[in-house]
Write a protein that holds these residues in place. Structure first.
Motif, mmCIF file in Angstrom:
data_model
loop_
_atom_site.group_PDB
_atom_site.id
_atom_site.type_symbol
_atom_site.label_atom_id
_atom_site.label_comp_id
_atom_site.label_asym_id
_atom_site.label_seq_id
_atom_site.Cartn_x
_atom_site.Cartn_y
_atom_site.Cartn_z
ATOM 1 N N ALA A 67 196.130 70.795 100.248
ATOM 2 C CA ALA A 67 195.327 70.394 99.096
ATOM 3 C C ALA A 67 194.000 69.782 99.513
ATOM 4 C CB ALA A 67 196.116 69.400 98.237
ATOM 5 N N ASP A 68 193.993 68.967 100.562
ATOM 6 C CA ASP A 68 192.756 68.298 100.970
ATOM 7 C C ASP A 68 191.704 69.295 101.441
ATOM 8 O OD1 ASP A 68 193.715 65.866 100.271
ATOM 9 O OD2 ASP A 68 194.022 65.110 102.305
ATOM 10 N N ALA A 69 192.136 70.429 101.982
ATOM 11 C CA ALA A 69 191.189 71.453 102.404
ATOM 12 C C ALA A 69 190.494 72.065 101.188
ATOM 13 C CB ALA A 69 191.890 72.534 103.215
ATOM 14 N N LEU A 70 191.253 72.280 100.124
ATOM 15 C CA LEU A 70 190.677 72.820 98.897
ATOM 16 C C LEU A 70 189.767 71.803 98.222
ATOM 17 C CD1 LEU A 70 193.809 74.648 97.468
ATOM 18 C CD2 LEU A 70 191.813 75.676 98.558
ATOM 19 N N ILE A 71 190.154 70.525 98.290
ATOM 20 C CA ILE A 71 189.308 69.464 97.727
ATOM 21 C C ILE A 71 187.987 69.412 98.486
ATOM 22 C CG2 ILE A 71 189.089 66.973 97.417
ATOM 23 C CD1 ILE A 71 192.135 66.887 96.991
ATOM 24 N N ALA A 72 188.052 69.544 99.821
ATOM 25 C CA ALA A 72 186.834 69.538 100.630
ATOM 26 C C ALA A 72 185.961 70.733 100.293
ATOM 27 C CB ALA A 72 187.192 69.534 102.114
ATOM 28 N N ALA A 73 186.584 71.897 100.111
ATOM 29 C CA ALA A 73 185.829 73.100 99.760
ATOM 30 C C ALA A 73 185.100 72.916 98.441
ATOM 31 C CB ALA A 73 186.771 74.300 99.689
ATOM 32 N N ASP A 74 185.778 72.325 97.473
ATOM 33 C CA ASP A 74 185.178 72.095 96.173
ATOM 34 C C ASP A 74 183.986 71.141 96.283
ATOM 35 O OD1 ASP A 74 185.469 72.654 93.289
ATOM 36 O OD2 ASP A 74 185.738 70.487 93.143
ATOM 37 N N ALA A 75 184.114 70.100 97.114
ATOM 38 C CA ALA A 75 183.032 69.132 97.286
ATOM 39 C C ALA A 75 181.834 69.746 97.986
ATOM 40 C CB ALA A 75 183.538 67.919 98.068
ATOM 41 N N VAL A 76 182.088 70.555 99.005
ATOM 42 C CA VAL A 76 180.986 71.178 99.730
ATOM 43 C C VAL A 76 180.239 72.148 98.828
ATOM 44 C CG1 VAL A 76 180.405 72.752 101.623
ATOM 45 C CG2 VAL A 76 181.991 70.872 102.010
ATOM 46 N N MET A 77 180.965 72.935 98.061
ATOM 47 C CA MET A 77 180.301 73.871 97.154
ATOM 48 C C MET A 77 179.466 73.128 96.120
ATOM 49 S SD MET A 77 180.027 77.045 97.234
ATOM 50 C CE MET A 77 179.167 78.287 96.268
ATOM 51 N N GLY A 78 179.875 71.891 95.801
ATOM 52 C CA GLY A 78 179.109 71.094 94.847
ATOM 53 C C GLY A 78 177.732 70.707 95.359
ATOM 54 N N LEU A 79 177.526 70.799 96.676
ATOM 55 C CA LEU A 79 176.212 70.486 97.239
ATOM 56 C C LEU A 79 175.139 71.456 96.755
ATOM 57 C CD1 LEU A 79 177.235 69.800 100.948
ATOM 58 C CD2 LEU A 79 176.502 68.080 99.283
ATOM 59 N N ALA A 80 175.559 72.659 96.384
ATOM 60 C CA ALA A 80 174.595 73.669 95.965
ATOM 61 C C ALA A 80 173.839 73.247 94.707
ATOM 62 C CB ALA A 80 175.301 75.006 95.728
ATOM 63 N N ALA A 81 174.507 72.476 93.862
ATOM 64 C CA ALA A 81 173.891 72.052 92.609
ATOM 65 C C ALA A 81 173.246 70.679 92.715
ATOM 66 C CB ALA A 81 174.936 72.047 91.497
ATOM 67 N N ARG A 82 173.372 70.039 93.883
ATOM 68 C CA ARG A 82 172.844 68.686 94.024
ATOM 69 C C ARG A 82 171.375 68.727 94.443
ATOM 70 N NH1 ARG A 82 172.377 65.109 98.452
ATOM 71 N NH2 ARG A 82 172.319 62.929 97.831
#
Length: 251
Positions: free
Chosen positions: A65-80
């Motif tokens: 689960a933590d790997a998927l959470i990390a993936a979601d957070a990294v992808m969020g950088l695109a909109a930041r």
């Protein structure tokens, strides 16, 4: 709960847990399309990490689960937003720049990137974080110092002078002309030399810029992931934004 640095967490997530994972149904992710997008981009990198799963090689078990959470957070950088460069940024304090050539080139490259939108492009930051995690290290910021040499022609340094003229509308403009008197075979009054760098530094500029963008991204990811992880505890993170400054201190 396992204690881990933000860098090791990302390497574990992308080089081990998500490398080569291909679920039959995206809905099984449970973290939306952003996590799936990051998994596809990890596979596109096509890099093999020692001790990890070769990217692109299928694996059957679901990632933690933590790997998927990390993936979601990294992808969020695109909109930041906010990935920009401060005015007057000079990333080569250890270099001698008596003629201001390095500073001028830094300003030119940064303005070029700003006009293209690359600096504030969150997608570039996502790729930067991914590649650093997969490779296990950040961008290579080390660079060899260039030297300044006179602008030359046929192996001989040139001379220049400033001239003024009028255009078709009567407006006065200034231009640069040959500053050597061909009759007297010597420089004209007020003539000056111009200098250029022996080697280009554009690549070095972008590498040091990438290093700082990577460090800023790690700060953001640390803050974002710390309260969300289920099986990991992040160790404190102190960004090292200008490691090259240590070269000046050592000198």
């Amino acid at each position: 709960m396992k204690k881990v640095s933000i860098e090791r967490l990302l390497t574990w997530a992308f080089a081990v847990e998500l490398a080569g994972w291909r679920p039959e149904e995206r809905e099984n992710l449970g973290y939306g399309s952003s996590a799936w997008s990051i998994i596809e981009r990890v596979g596109a990198l096509g890099t093999r990490i020692d001790g990890g799963t070769p990217l692109g090689q299928a694996r059957r078990e679901e990632p933690q689960a933590d790997a998927l959470i990390a993936a979601d957070a990294v992808m969020g950088l695109a909109a930041r937003g906010g990935f920009d460069v401060a005015p007057g940024w000079q990333p080569f304090p250890e270099w001698h720049d008596g003629h201001g050539l390095v500073a001028a080139e830094v300003a030119r490259v940064i303005e070029e990137q700003r006009l293209r939108g690359d600096i504030v492009n969150g997608d570039h930051v996502v790729t930067l974080v991914l590649s650093s995690a997969v490779l296990g290290h950040g961008p290579d910021w080390e660079a060899e110092e260039p030297f300044a040499q006179p602008v030359s022609m046929n192996g001989k340094p040139r001379w220049f002078v400033k001239r003024k003229a009028k255009d078709a509308f009567g407006r006065i403009y200034e231009y640069e002309a040959d500053g050597r008197d061909p009759a007297k075979r010597r420089p004209m009054r007020g003539a000056y030399r111009k200098y250029e760098l022996t080697t280009p530094v554009r690549g070095a500029i972008l590498s040091r810029l990438d290093w700082q963008l990577w460090q800023d991204a790690l700060v953001h990811l640390h803050e974002s992931l710390a309260p969300r992880l289920e099986n990991h505890v992040l160790l404190p993170f102190r960004p090292d934004r200008q490691p090259w400054v240590r070269l000046v201190e050592a000198a």
